[in-house]
Each structure stands twice: as C-alpha cells, then as structure tokens.
Write an enzyme that holds these catalytic residues in place. Sequence first.
Site, PDB file in Angstrom:
ATOM      1  CG  LEU A 260      -2.144  -0.922   1.171  1.00  0.00           C
ATOM      2  CD1 LEU A 260      -1.737  -2.387   1.074  1.00  0.00           C
ATOM      3  CD2 LEU A 260      -3.009  -0.702   2.409  1.00  0.00           C
ATOM      4  CB  ILE A 261       2.883   2.737  -2.462  1.00  0.00           C
ATOM      5  CG1 ILE A 261       3.985   3.785  -2.527  1.00  0.00           C
ATOM      6  CG2 ILE A 261       2.125   2.608  -3.783  1.00  0.00           C
ATOM      7  CD1 ILE A 261       5.136   3.392  -3.435  1.00  0.00           C
TER       8      ILE A 261
ATOM      9  CE  LYS B 166      -3.679   4.608   7.445  1.00  0.00           C
ATOM     10  NZ  LYS B 166      -2.807   4.484   8.620  1.00  0.00           N
TER      11      LYS B 166
ATOM     12  CB  CYS C 192      14.256   9.980 -17.859  1.00  0.00           C
ATOM     13  SG  CYS C 192      12.668   9.206 -18.266  1.00  0.00           S
TER      14      CYS C 192
ATOM     15  CD  GLN D 273       1.245   4.716  11.424  1.00  0.00           C
ATOM     16  OE1 GLN D 273       2.387   4.643  11.856  1.00  0.00           O
ATOM     17  NE2 GLN D 273       0.962   5.283  10.256  1.00  0.00           N
TER      18      GLN D 273
ATOM     19  N   GLY E 257       3.383   0.873   5.637  1.00  0.00           N
ATOM     20  CA  GLY E 257       4.503   1.625   6.202  1.00  0.00           C
ATOM     21  C   GLY E 257       4.253   2.096   7.618  1.00  0.00           C
TER      22      GLY E 257
END
Length: 493
Positions: free
Chosen positions: A191-192, A273, A463, A304, A295
Amino acid sequence: MHFIVKVFPEIIIKSPPVRKRFIRQLRDNLRTLLAGIDRDIKVQRDWEKIEITADDSGLDDAARLQREAQVAEVLGRTPGIGNYLHVVEYPLGDLHDIYEKTLENWGDSLAGRTFCVRVKRSGNHDFTSTDVERYVGGGLAQHTENAGVALKKPDITVRLEVKQERLFVVARQCRGLGGYPLGSQESVLSLISGGFDSTVSTYLTMKRGIRTHFCFFNLGGRQHEIGVKEVAYYLWQKYGASHPVKFVTIPFEGVVSEILQHVDNSYMGVVLKRMMMRAASAVAESAKLPALVTGESVAQVSSQTLPNLSVIDRVTDTLVLRPLVTMDKGEIIDISRTIGTETFAASMPEYCGVISVKPTTRARLDKVEYVESKFDFAVLERAIAEQVAVDVRELAETIDEGASAEVVEVLPVGAVVVDIRHPDEEELKPLLIDGAEVLKIPFYTLNNALAQLEAGRQYYLYCEKGIMSQLHASHLVDDGHTNIGVFRPAARA
C-alpha cells in the site's frame, strides 16, 4: 571485463538445495538486468559465487570503462549481493611482473592506509603463494605512500589470484545491497502513498527478495497520483527491474465521501484504514498474493497505536507485513535518503479528505463496528470493482486525464533538453545531442530550478525510458507550466 559476485552471507548458510535455488535466481536476475547494457555479457553461476565476464577486444578505453561502470552500478543495487569484486585479468609473468600489475591497480589507493597482500594460487609454478605475498607486499611498502603493512586488521587487503598461467588482480571490492534475490520469496502487495514510510517499507520488502506490487488509493488528487506513480516507477526501476509488477489504482473518493457523511469524527482515520485494508485484501486475493505491506510504525501517528492497529487488522485474514513497525521517523528518513526517495516524499502533493479533529488512539472494536454499520458498503464494493491495474512499465500511458505534456521524437528548432536523470545515471550514459542545448537538472531539483529558466523558451524533459520524464512533465503542466514537454527519441535499431 571480469566481476566476481559474492552472495549475501545468509544465503551461504542455507541448505544446499535452497542455496542453489537462491544463487540460480540471482544469476537469472543479473542476466535480465545486464542484457540491457550489453547482450554479450556472460553471467555464470558457481557454487557460492557468480562470475560476470565480457570480451573487451574491439572497445576503446572510454567504452570499456563506461560498460564496467554500468555493470558495477547494477551490481550495487541488486538484492541478494553481499559484495562484488572487479577483477583485472593478465597473462602470468614473473614475480616482478605480478608486483607491477598490482601497483598499477592499487598504488594510489594505499596512500595513508595500512595494508596486507593475500594470494590464492592453483597450478604448477616455481613460486609459492607466500613468495608472491612477500615480494608484492615488500614492493608496495617501498614504492607507495602507505601507512605500513598490517597482517592483522589492515585498512586494505590487496587480493591476488593465480590460476595456471593467468593472474587476477582484484582491483576493487564493493559492498552490495544484501538481502535475497528478487523472486526467491512469494509476491506481496504494498500500500503506497508516496510518503517516506510507504516508499521505505516497499524498498525493504524488495531488498528481502519479495516481488512487490503497488496499490494506490486515489483520494481525489491527480497530482498525488502522478507523484506516486513517479516514485513507484523509480523504486521498481532501481531495485526490482528484473521482475515486472503491477500498479493498482483504486478510486477512493466515494469511500472518503461516505466516511465524512456517516462516521463519527474521532473514528474517521481508523475506519478509512479498515476500508483500505478490505480493498487491498480483495486485490491481493484476486491476484493470489499472500500478504500486504504497509509503512506503519507503532505510535507514529494516532491511527498507528497498538489498539488501533489491532482493530484495523481485524477486517482481513491476509497477512500484513510492517517492516517499519519499530523504526523511528529519523531512521526511516535516513533510509529514504540512501535509496533516493527522500526528495519524492518531501515534495509529494498529498491529498487527504479524512482528518479527525480528535482522533481516537484506543479504538474499540464494538464501537468501530457500530459506526461502520452506517456505512454503505456498496460504495466500497464499487471502488474495488473499478480498480485499474497496469504494468509498471506502462505507467506513462495511463496519464490520459487533465493536462498532458507534448511528447516529441524530433526536437523543434531552439528547444532545450532537460536531462532529469540522477547525476550517477547521467554520468554513466551522457546525453549528447548535436545542435541542441542540454541542461542537466536532476528530477529532485527541477521544481526549484524552473524559476531560473527563461519563460519564453520550450523545454523538453528527458530520461532513459521516457516514463519518469512524462510523469514529471504532466505534473508540471498541471501546475500551469505550458512550456514543458517530453523528449523521447526513437529507439535505435
């Protein structure tokens, strides 16, 4: 060209079948990665090491050094490597010739440092390994600006190997990334969000040999989505490019709206969440991925705390990995700086519509289930159904909403190319374009550098693959910079 790759020490202590499988996986990964540099590079597996060789005949010194630097750069960022040696091979001469070849490679490096010489020898010769160590060590001690010979705990160990009629001088020993070869473990879904925590946790699973797919929850911000795609592509390209992965986007605007309307303020963060965990679990289940990665770090923010994490995890039977669970924020930022994601995280245009005024730190399961009873779960199911999964290598093709940047294969007259690659990458493969001005502005300084550029000129970002430049350009066009495009030259035959 000759490199010797020593695997991560934990691999050596595995059982013979496991060790063989891990080293074979590392060999295959390196073959995939190094083929992009030169298909003539050979990667051969030995029992506890891997040898990388290529014929240098036909290359001038500049081309040879460039190829060696590119190979070393790949070895330095590939999971599973403990250290690697750059070996220079010579025909075997007498003792004085061995000394001269060693001096050529090590002379300057010994200045002000203690050293010793260690030799391995196989074959029939009129000298012993000890004879070589004494002769070469004595010569280096006399003819370099060293700090003396130290047989125990030297600053530098000069390593030589004599095999039959060949001499191998270890010219350089470099530390590897460590961890396990990518693909040696099962795959996971990370999960980013693009911040410090999620990028570092993703990197740590990749380093451990876990093929890591990306899951992004779009809470309503297109710039945030582009930013997350940028950092996801960066992480994959640098540390996981041996294996293609998916980037999954789940539209969560409706879920956020439903939470704002029907969930008690103090429980908004925990409920959000839980909804994310439900959705990610559904994605993981459909893709047959056995675990999720987040994270989170204990007590870093209100959602958290241990009670809250326990309540959040109750919605899924999927294993949840938290690589950062006991890390301090400073430690996390230090890792992000080392791996190159700090600048992404620091400038990430985040969007979040769920911020509790007084968030609970000790959520009760019965209370959470009560407030969720007012939530229309059809909204969540619709979000999961509308997920979009794309190959990470095709992220640039997904920017089809809002402003888009012009992409050209041929530069217009008077245009300026902005090479946004990291300086290390730019140094390995310099961009040379006849008749065009090229500016070297790394992606992480581009936003600040824009103010110094001439407003009336057209700039085209460049790039290597064209993906980072297109993502970044779209981001800038969204911000109102109409003089930004992308230079993607046609691939050479």
